[in-house]
Enzyme design. Structure first.
Site, short mmCIF file in Angstrom:
data_model
loop_
_atom_site.label_atom_id
_atom_site.label_comp_id
_atom_site.label_asym_id
_atom_site.label_seq_id
_atom_site.Cartn_x
_atom_site.Cartn_y
_atom_site.Cartn_z
N HIS A 82 0.86 -1.22 -0.07
CA HIS A 82 0.03 -0.01 -0.10
C HIS A 82 0.76 1.17 0.02
O HIS A 82 1.40 1.55 1.06
CB HIS A 82 -0.82 -0.04 1.14
N HIS B 286 -0.52 11.10 -2.39
CA HIS B 286 -2.14 10.56 -2.23
C HIS B 286 -2.89 11.70 -1.76
O HIS B 286 -4.29 11.66 -2.22
CB HIS B 286 -2.12 9.62 -0.82
#
Length: 291
Positions: free
Chosen positions: A4, A46
């Site tokens: 991730h 992100h």
């Protein structure tokens, strides 16, 4: 096992170090988030803003790539940066940088590409991603660039619907999360009707996302662990219907065990080495017991 934002338990997320470490730990693939810069480069970040993961500030979309390259995206994590993972000045990656890095692994690697919405550039985000991929030799039928297999992900169902004419459903991953009880930060001081409207909009977005999975227009379901726990019957039905389950973000042993018992095929984690070892240990136990 999908790392991730790279091996983000060890190094700053979405950086060169995090992705290289994930490959070194044996991850089958990596997950990455992409935004467009002001000059329309695809960058691996992100957040919509820079404060949390760099020494910069303001929206990513207000900066050029050259401006972002002058920022430090590593130091906030507090981890020592090994020389083989490059200097601090090279930690920010573009999508082309990341694909090159993955291709250099010289083994099959999954690239789980999350398109971040809402984007101030709308579907130009998808257009830019597809345009670059095609120019780099991406095969839409197999969704591969050499040994790198690309899947496209988003929480926004409209993103996957936009991609559908160009990308097979087996390469589209609809992300899902539970609707929080209080989704609006209290600093906005919205009244109860406004908060209710926001919750209704979030519930509708989740319903739209679920519909893509039920109808098979997204062949990969990407729920969070909390969603799996709350909707286990639906998750099992999706598996029975032939959907691939890619669940995020499983770092705790009890979460990994639940996903393995359920039959989830792909686990996304911040701790790939630890989770890989747990998966292998379970496989050894099953072989030993003849199960």
């Amino acid at each position: 096992m999908i790392a991730h934002r790279g091996s983000s338990g060890a190094y700053a997320e979405n950086t060169r170090a995090a992705f290289l470490h994930a490959l070194a730990e044996g991850a089958d693939g990596v997950e990455v988030d992409v935004h467009l810069t002001r000059d329309r480069h695809l960058v691996c970040l992100h957040d919509q803003t820079l404060e949390r993961t760099s020494d910069g500030s303001g929206p990513v979309a207000d900066h050029t790539l050259a401006q972002l390259r002058r920022l430090d995206f590593h130091r906030w994590k507090g981890a020592r940066l090994p020389g083989e993972y490059g200097p601090a000045s090279s930690q920010l990656l573009t999508l082309p940088d990341l694909v090159e890095l993955l291709a250099a692994a010289r083994r099959p690697v999954r690239l789980a590409l999350e398109l971040k919405h809402p984007s101030p550039f709308g579907h130009e985000l998808e257009e830019r991603a597809l345009s670059w991929l095609l120019g780099a030799g991406w095969d839409p039928e197999t969704s591969r660039i050499g040994a790198v297999e690309v899947t496209f992900m988003s929480f926004y169902a409209g993103s996957l619907q936009y991609l559908a004419p160009s990308v097979g459903s087996e390469h589209l991953c609809q992300l899902l999360s539970v609707v929080p009880a209080e989704p609006v930060p209290s600093r906005f001081n919205l009244g109860p009707l406004s908060r209710a409207a926001v919750r209704a909009a979030l519930r509708q977005a989740v319903a739209d996302a679920e519909r893509l999975i039920w109808e098979g227009r997204a062949g990969i379901a990407g729920p969070g662990v909390a969603y799996v726990r709350e909707n286990l019957a639906d998750v099992k039905a999706w598996l029975a219907a032939g959907r691939t389950l890619r669940v995020w973000t499983a770092d705790r042993d009890e979460d990994v065990d639940l996903l393995l018992r359920t039959g989830v095929q792909q686990i996304t984690t911040n701790l790939p080495a630890r989770v890989l070892e747990r998966v292998r240990r379970r496989e050894r136990v099953l072989v030993g017991t003849g199960a």
